[in-house]
Design an enzyme around this catalytic site. Structure first.
Site, short mmCIF file in Angstrom:
data_model
loop_
_atom_site.label_atom_id
_atom_site.label_comp_id
_atom_site.label_asym_id
_atom_site.label_seq_id
_atom_site.Cartn_x
_atom_site.Cartn_y
_atom_site.Cartn_z
N SER A 301 1.03 -1.01 -0.23
CA SER A 301 -0.01 -0.26 0.07
C SER A 301 0.83 1.16 -0.13
CB SER A 301 -0.81 -0.33 1.41
OG SER A 301 -1.75 1.11 0.96
N ASP A 386 -9.67 -4.69 -4.83
CA ASP A 386 -9.17 -3.16 -4.21
C ASP A 386 -9.71 -2.17 -4.55
OD1 ASP A 386 -7.10 -2.26 -2.56
OD2 ASP A 386 -5.61 -3.33 -2.91
N HIS A 415 -7.62 -5.44 -0.68
CA HIS A 415 -6.37 -4.60 -0.17
C HIS A 415 -5.89 -5.72 0.66
CE1 HIS A 415 -3.79 -0.89 -0.10
NE2 HIS A 415 -4.42 -1.18 1.14
#
Length: 441
Positions: A301, A386, A415
């Site tokens: 991320s 995601d 995610h």
């Protein structure tokens, strides 16, 4: 039976009761009703212009629900739906044709169902010629000169490390330290946990930048157990040993830090963050136990974004692992398609942030433009479901990388990632660094 024994037995009973109550109140690992969405292509990939169909199955106890009804919508990923309809399923199953995309990108199907008054939902995103997705973010003409100048300004700044051994976090095989280093001449500092194998020797080093947020975190000794000296950091200049209550207060005060000074490329919040990552590598390479050769960086991320940035900016990085990188192709929304986290230019936020000075700054910090500079092998992994770091934005970044790259895509994941993917990435790092076993003197 003496009083001491009675107290011990009573304490034991109370612990067992507490564990029983906790287990009774633990959240269920599965939903009572599941919406299963099955694309007609096993890899979820289609050619641009090719129609895609999805089988919908509503299950209870793993069995299709008779006469189930769903509401569904579909359209371009992260954009307003093109179609919203209802469908009555036969024996709990039905087919939805979500059409196609004539341009490389993703289409998103959302499905909702109600059972006994409770709402359930699911989604699936399907790719159309994703390998042809191009970034919308332009490369500023002086991008490399800008970062070269900033790197030169911190070259002669002393790291001034402060190191504290943490016996309570150390293990039989790994020593853990709380470390803070200086980022720049302004005195801004970076905190992190350094984990070193206890066995004497020379080791490769691994930097692990963090995901987004202002929050505490614990040391991760797993990399050190695999024969690395690892450095896991925060980015805000705040000690990670503060308790959660203190961090909540700090987080409230910080607000949306990714918007801080967005109007200026010279004072934007992420400037010290990116330079802090470079300093983290400098620190790892200064350690006497460093083998002098092998440097890796890995993150997910925001950490995945910082892994790409670090590999682009620091010449000693030999390989990188980036999971679903954030801050990628932020301008995508301006071209009516999904942009990257933190979605500062989506239809809602763009009303405030879509300003010429902000767009100028974004060009110098968008991960796409660092991806274009990568010269070392990379391992890139993400999923299609995601919504935080949409796959359109991730493909925009990864497709911009010209260096050797290994892709590990698990379409069903959102995610998050599977443990199998973590193991795959670690094995890949060891292969890149030609590490068979830890070298010792």
């Amino acid at each position: 039976m003496n009083l001491k024994t009675v107290k011990f037995l009573l304490a034991t009973v109370l612990i067992l009761i507490g564990q029983t109550v906790f287990s009774q109140n633990s959240p269920a690992p599965l939903k009572l009703v599941e919406i299963l969405l099955t694309p007609d292509h096993a890899d979820w990939n289609y050619r641009a212009g090719e129609n895609a169909q999805v089988k919908v199955t509503v299950l209870k106890y793993g069995v299709p629900i008779n006469e189930a009804e769903v509401e569904y919508s579909f359209g371009q990923e992260m954009m307003e739906p093109e179609v919203t309809r209802r469908l009555k399923l036969n024996d709990g199953q039905g087919i939805i044709n979500i059409g196609t995309s004539t341009q490389p990108g993703f289409r998103q199907l959302k499905v909702k169902a109600k059972h006994n008054g409770v709402a359930y939902d699911g989604q699936v995103k399907l790719a159309f010629s994703p390998e042809k997705i191009e970034a919308t973010t332009a490369l500023p003409a002086d991008f490399n000169e800008f970062w070269k100048q900033n790197l030169e300004e911190i070259t002669n700044v002393a790291l001034s490390p402060v190191v504290e051994h943490l016996p309570t976090h150390s293990t039989n095989t790994v020593d853990v330290f709380l470390v803070t280093i200086q980022i720049n001449a302004k005195g801004q500092r970076l905190f992190g946990y350094l984990c070193k194998p206890k066995k004497a020797g020379k080791y490769p080093v691994l930097f692990s930048p963090p995901g987004a947020g202002v929050k505490p975190f614990a040391p991760n000794t797993s990399f050190a157990d695999q024969g690395f000296i690892s450095f896991t950091t925060e980015i805000h200049g705040i000690s990670p040993v503060l308790d959660a209550t203190a961090y909540r207060s700090i987080s409230s005060a910080f607000g949306d830090y990714w918007l801080n000074n967005l109007h200026s490329r010279d004072t934007y919040y992420y400037k010290k963050v990116y330079l802090g990552c470079v300093r983290a590598i400098d620190y790892l390479c200064s350690l006497p136990e460093f083998d002098g050769e092998n440097v890796a960086v890995t993150g997910g991320s925001q950490g995945g974004a910082l892994a790409i940035v670090t590999a682009a900016l620091h010449p000693q990085v030999k390989c990188l692992v980036s999971f679903y990188p954030a801050l990628s192709d932020i301008n995508g929304y301006l071209q009516n398609r999904a942009g990257g986290w933190p979605h500062m230019l989506n239809p809602s936020n763009g009303k405030v942030n879509n300003r010429p000075e902000n767009l100028l700054t974004i060009g110098y910090y968008d991960v796409v433009n660092f991806a274009r500079q990568i010269k070392v092998p990379g391992f890139y992994s993400w999923g299609y479901n995601d919504n935080t770091c949409p796959p359109t934005s991730v493909y925009a970044a990864v497709n911009s990388v010209k260096a050797p790259k290994t892709l590990s895509i698990t379409p069903i994941s959102g995610h998050w990632r599977f443990e199998e993917t973590n193991r795959e990435s670690l094995s890949w790092i060891k292969k890149q660094l030609k590490l068979v076993e830890t070298r010792s003197e």
